[in-house]
Design a protein around this motif. Sequence first.
Motif, PDB file in Angstrom:
ATOM      1  N   LYS A 113      -5.284  34.178   2.198  1.00 43.58           N
ATOM      2  CA  LYS A 113      -6.580  33.984   2.845  1.00 43.58           C
ATOM      3  C   LYS A 113      -6.408  33.989   4.367  1.00 43.58           C
ATOM      4  O   LYS A 113      -7.159  34.669   5.090  1.00 43.58           O
ATOM      5  N   VAL A 123       1.605  38.839   0.672  1.00 41.92           N
ATOM      6  CA  VAL A 123       2.219  37.525   0.909  1.00 41.92           C
ATOM      7  C   VAL A 123       3.609  37.525   0.270  1.00 41.92           C
ATOM      8  O   VAL A 123       3.779  38.012  -0.858  1.00 41.92           O
ATOM      9  N   GLY A 152       0.159  31.173  -3.158  1.00 42.06           N
ATOM     10  CA  GLY A 152      -0.583  30.022  -3.656  1.00 42.06           C
ATOM     11  C   GLY A 152      -0.737  28.900  -2.651  1.00 42.06           C
ATOM     12  O   GLY A 152      -1.094  27.779  -3.020  1.00 42.06           O
TER      13      GLY A 152
HETATM   14  C1  LIG Z   1      -2.724  38.795  -3.703  1.00 41.72           C
HETATM   15  C2  LIG Z   1      -1.895  37.913  -2.760  1.00 41.72           C
HETATM   16  C3  LIG Z   1      -2.037  38.453  -1.363  1.00 41.72           C
HETATM   17  C4  LIG Z   1      -2.413  36.457  -2.818  1.00 41.72           C
HETATM   18  O1  LIG Z   1      -1.693  35.694  -1.860  1.00 41.72           O
HETATM   19  P1  LIG Z   1      -1.719  34.076  -1.868  1.00 41.72           P
HETATM   20  O2  LIG Z   1      -1.093  33.609  -0.621  1.00 41.72           O
HETATM   21  O3  LIG Z   1      -1.173  33.585  -3.154  1.00 41.72           O
HETATM   22  O4  LIG Z   1      -3.291  33.820  -1.819  1.00 41.72           O
HETATM   23  P2  LIG Z   1      -3.991  32.453  -1.350  1.00 41.72           P
HETATM   24  O5  LIG Z   1      -3.118  31.283  -1.687  1.00 41.72           O
HETATM   25  O6  LIG Z   1      -4.439  32.594   0.065  1.00 41.72           O
HETATM   26  O7  LIG Z   1      -5.253  32.443  -2.304  1.00 41.72           O
HETATM   27  C5  LIG Z   1      -6.519  32.902  -1.888  1.00 41.72           C
HETATM   28  C6  LIG Z   1      -7.499  32.736  -3.050  1.00 41.72           C
HETATM   29  O8  LIG Z   1      -7.176  33.691  -4.080  1.00 41.72           O
HETATM   30  C7  LIG Z   1      -6.947  33.004  -5.317  1.00 41.72           C
HETATM   31  N1  LIG Z   1      -5.844  33.686  -5.991  1.00 41.72           N
HETATM   32  C8  LIG Z   1      -4.627  33.998  -5.474  1.00 41.72           C
HETATM   33  N2  LIG Z   1      -3.876  34.625  -6.402  1.00 41.72           N
HETATM   34  C9  LIG Z   1      -4.633  34.697  -7.524  1.00 41.72           C
HETATM   35  C10 LIG Z   1      -4.419  35.271  -8.812  1.00 41.72           C
HETATM   36  N3  LIG Z   1      -3.272  35.871  -9.115  1.00 41.72           N
HETATM   37  N4  LIG Z   1      -5.435  35.200  -9.701  1.00 41.72           N
HETATM   38  C11 LIG Z   1      -6.608  34.613  -9.383  1.00 41.72           C
HETATM   39  N5  LIG Z   1      -6.872  34.065  -8.162  1.00 41.72           N
HETATM   40  C12 LIG Z   1      -5.895  34.112  -7.263  1.00 41.72           C
HETATM   41  C13 LIG Z   1      -6.575  31.597  -4.913  1.00 41.72           C
HETATM   42  O9  LIG Z   1      -6.865  30.697  -5.949  1.00 41.72           O
HETATM   43  C14 LIG Z   1      -7.435  31.376  -3.704  1.00 41.72           C
HETATM   44  O10 LIG Z   1      -8.764  31.076  -4.104  1.00 41.72           O
HETATM   45  P3  LIG Z   1      -9.646  29.963  -3.322  1.00 41.72           P
HETATM   46  O11 LIG Z   1      -9.558  30.315  -1.854  1.00 41.72           O
HETATM   47  O12 LIG Z   1     -11.001  30.157  -3.899  1.00 41.72           O
HETATM   48  O13 LIG Z   1      -9.009  28.661  -3.614  1.00 41.72           O
HETATM   49  C15 LIG Z   1      -0.397  37.915  -3.188  1.00 41.72           C
HETATM   50  O14 LIG Z   1      -0.312  37.596  -4.549  1.00 41.72           O
HETATM   51  C16 LIG Z   1       0.329  39.234  -2.952  1.00 41.72           C
HETATM   52  O15 LIG Z   1       0.878  39.451  -1.876  1.00 41.72           O
HETATM   53  N6  LIG Z   1       0.361  40.140  -3.972  1.00 41.72           N
HETATM   54  C17 LIG Z   1       1.089  41.389  -3.889  1.00 41.72           C
HETATM   55  C18 LIG Z   1       0.550  42.305  -2.834  1.00 41.72           C
HETATM   56  C19 LIG Z   1      -0.891  42.702  -3.076  1.00 41.72           C
HETATM   57  O16 LIG Z   1      -1.328  42.857  -4.191  1.00 41.72           O
HETATM   58  N7  LIG Z   1      -1.622  42.900  -1.978  1.00 41.72           N
HETATM   59  C20 LIG Z   1      -2.997  43.342  -1.999  1.00 41.72           C
HETATM   60  C21 LIG Z   1      -3.033  44.794  -2.193  1.00 41.72           C
HETATM   61  S1  LIG Z   1      -4.494  45.476  -1.515  1.00 41.72           S
END
Ligand SMILES: CC(C)(COP(=O)(O)OP(=O)(O)OC[C@H]1O[C@@H](n2cnc3c(N)ncnc32)[C@H](O)[C@@H]1OP(=O)(O)O)[C@@H](O)C(=O)NCCC(=O)NCCS
Length: 288
Positions: free
Chosen positions: A237, A226, A232
Amino acid sequence: MTIALGEPGVGGLSEAVDALRDWQHEGAPMQLHPGDVGWFWRFGAEATAAAVRTWSRDGQILAVGLLDGHDLLRMTIAPEAQRDEELARRLVADVTQPEHGVLAQGTVYIEAPASALIQGLLAGEGWDTDEPRTPLRRDLGQPVKDLGVRIEVTGPEQAHVRAAVQRSAFDRSTFTDDRWHTMAAASPYADARCLVAYDDQGNAVAAVTVWSAGPGKPGLLEPMGVHRDHRGHGYGKAICVAAAAALQELGSSSAIVCTSSSNAGAVATYKSAGFQPLPEVRDRRRDA
Ligand SMILES: CC(C)(COP(=O)(O)OP(=O)(O)OC[C@H]1O[C@@H](n2cnc3c(N)ncnc32)[C@H](O)[C@@H]1OP(=O)(O)O)[C@@H](O)C(=O)NCCC(=O)NCCS
């Protein structure tokens, strides 16, 4: 019959990818997937060929490895050969002896199926285990419910959008639209799709690439991220649910992914998109 270590060259890559495709099945341990080679292919056919190794007996490929950098060999073994002692001993010899040129000296890592004989042999040679990673799986037997976020399949005209989301999601990413075109022109991408999610203002906020291994087999998410300015808000998701839907359309029986257990955000995101965590896996590590 002896085992031969091979470098397939550009001309032999499709045979190695076909072997990987054959070996994917429901219930298999987390293992190297044709999509891992497909994603590596963004660096070009020559670089991919230089990174792939095969082990064959009688001309039949029994193991395939992908050198991800000079210090990590990601490898998998044909299901019927995972307990093959001659193969396991040959693999260990090839990866532990620098003169065989598979792994460099220094601290090196091997990813291999958890159930394969090679695990015990490496442990016996003093190889430790590395940090845990969590595989996750979503069954695709039931319809996948759309979350209402706008999702588009990336075509050649949107390659720069897909690439920009990638660079924004992963700090060290070097992905570009040129690399997208290189990847998308390669044979493994025939079974793949890139998806981009957009917010209400039309900003590209999340992206994923999904790789089918053929009907009735697990399909892979690699990579998913993302945009750092749009986290967030549920886009992680949403893109994971869209990835599951795309794999279902491609005929996959499940959607699988693997991430560092320490990447709490990723694990939470996959879970919230309906993926179930499986027992953790660990690479083997030999310290310098
Ligand atoms: C990991 C990542 C994809 C999360 O994206 P996001 O858009 O913030 O996620 P969402 O808003 O859809 O959150 C989905 C769920 O995860 C939880 N979540 C997201 N980031 C979190 C964190 N850092 N710690 C704990 N929970 C987290 C949310 O609370 C949510 O939970 P819920 O559905 O039970 O309410 C994003 O931080 C990212 O792109 N990170 C870098 C790339 C990466 O690591 N990719 C995966 C490698 S395999």
